[in-house]
Design a protein around this motif. Structure first.
Motif, PDB file in Angstrom:
ATOM      1  N   ILE A 130       0.853  -1.193   0.000  1.00  0.00           N
ATOM      2  CA  ILE A 130       0.000   0.000   0.000  1.00  0.00           C
ATOM      3  C   ILE A 130       0.888   1.241   0.000  1.00  0.00           C
ATOM      4  CG2 ILE A 130      -1.800   1.250   1.272  1.00  0.00           C
ATOM      5  CD1 ILE A 130      -2.562  -1.427   2.542  1.00  0.00           C
ATOM      6  N   VAL A 235      -7.925   0.729   4.101  1.00  0.00           N
ATOM      7  CA  VAL A 235      -7.380  -0.094   3.025  1.00  0.00           C
ATOM      8  C   VAL A 235      -6.493  -1.202   3.584  1.00  0.00           C
ATOM      9  CG1 VAL A 235      -5.886  -0.067   0.996  1.00  0.00           C
ATOM     10  CG2 VAL A 235      -7.532   1.766   1.340  1.00  0.00           C
ATOM     11  N   VAL A 239      -7.001  -5.169   2.804  1.00  0.00           N
ATOM     12  CA  VAL A 239      -5.936  -5.996   2.235  1.00  0.00           C
ATOM     13  C   VAL A 239      -5.648  -7.185   3.148  1.00  0.00           C
ATOM     14  CG1 VAL A 239      -3.460  -6.040   1.734  1.00  0.00           C
ATOM     15  CG2 VAL A 239      -4.867  -4.176   0.859  1.00  0.00           C
ATOM     16  N   TYR A 246      -2.270  -4.621  -2.573  1.00  0.00           N
ATOM     17  CA  TYR A 246      -2.818  -3.378  -3.106  1.00  0.00           C
ATOM     18  C   TYR A 246      -2.454  -3.255  -4.585  1.00  0.00           C
ATOM     19  CZ  TYR A 246      -3.622   1.614  -3.802  1.00  0.00           C
ATOM     20  OH  TYR A 246      -4.055   2.815  -4.269  1.00  0.00           O
ATOM     21  N   TRP A 248      -2.065  -0.694  -7.484  1.00  0.00           N
ATOM     22  CA  TRP A 248      -1.884   0.751  -7.614  1.00  0.00           C
ATOM     23  C   TRP A 248      -2.829   1.366  -8.629  1.00  0.00           C
ATOM     24  CZ3 TRP A 248       2.057   3.974  -5.382  1.00  0.00           C
ATOM     25  CH2 TRP A 248       2.810   3.311  -4.398  1.00  0.00           C
ATOM     26  N   ALA A 253      -9.671   0.627  -4.726  1.00  0.00           N
ATOM     27  CA  ALA A 253      -8.896   0.640  -3.487  1.00  0.00           C
ATOM     28  C   ALA A 253      -9.070   1.928  -2.725  1.00  0.00           C
ATOM     29  CB  ALA A 253      -7.416   0.410  -3.803  1.00  0.00           C
TER      30      ALA A 253
END
Length: 256
Positions: A130, A235, A239, A246, A248, A253
């Motif tokens: 993340i 988040v 996860v 994560y 990107w 997200a």
């Protein structure tokens, strides 16, 4: 490990029967051990900074100031250079430098222990995918939450960490004030620092950072840092609970 329930007396049984007891999560032994490691590391780091500030204050009394910003690396060499021609001052400052060096050395030992734990833990490695989340943020989150199943919804983590607005409602008054600041202080400050680094230092674009910069234009930077910290905590829980990493490029997200 099997946990035994404490023996309750008659009064405790009556309170329990009326529902006046709330469920309290007891953290695992592993989480408590890692948290103690983090606390000890922070203690050594804090004492080191205190000694550095005391040295700066001592030199300032004698009219000696550091020219420009001195990083942690050349600190000792720069101090020795400044007190070279003042033997009495050097006699007072050198013991402080020795103590600082010992703290730095032992802090490095604990820091390495912490990094070794992070490398071996699959959950920490996934949390570090993340944006803005590093080793300290990941392992602190791991030891604070302990079990993601404690929360039915990921957004509840923000309230648990004290990152949601405090509700003030009485009579005709109904307004939101600053964040509640309930829960774990160390965990609340950790995603805040991660949020600050993400918004100010990160050079790689991500959905969370783009969302935060858009909020900053409407609400101001200070509120945005807290909002991004809360979103990072949410988040991270998603996860962890999903067993995923994560993505990107994923817009999902950044969803509330």
């Amino acid at each position: 490990m099997t946990k035994t329930m404490p023996i309750m007396n008659d009064r405790s049984r009556r309170l329990h029967a009326h529902g006046w007891f709330s469920i309290v999560h007891v953290k695992s032994d592993e989480s408590q051990e890692i948290r103690m490691l983090l606390c000890n590391r922070l203690t050594l780091q804090t004492k080191q900074i205190d000694i550095e500030n005391d040295i700066r204050g001592t030199l300032r009394v004698f009219g000696i100031k550091f020219a420009g910003r001195i990083t942690s690396g050349p600190f000792e060499g720069r101090v020795l250079e400044l007190i070279e021609n003042t033997p009495r001052l050097a006699a007072m400052v050198k013991p402080m430098l020795i103590a600082r060096a010992a703290l730095r050395q032992q802090c490095a030992v604990l820091h390495k222990m912490m990094l070794d734990m992070v490398r071996k833990d699959e959950t920490c490695r996934r949390l570090m995918t993340i944006p803005g989340v590093g080793a300290i943020t990941a392992v602190t989150y791991l030891t604070t939450i302990d079990d993601p199943a404690r929360f039915e919804r990921s957004r509840d983590v923000g309230a648990h960490l004290g990152l949601t607005p405090n509700k003030c409602a009485s009579g005709e008054v109904d307004r939101n004030s600053g964040i509640s600041k309930c829960g774990d202080v160390a965990m609340r400050s950790t995603p805040y620092q991660a949020s600050l680094a993400l918004l100010t230092r990160s050079t790689k674009n991500s959905g969370i950072r783009a969302w935060g910069l858009a909020v900053a234009k409407r609400r101001g930077f200070r509120r945005t840092v807290v909002a991004v910290a809360r979103k990072l905590a949410i988040v991270m829980h998603r996860v962890w609970a999903d067993g995923t990493e994560y993505h990107w490029e994923s817009k999902a997200a950044t969803a509330n």
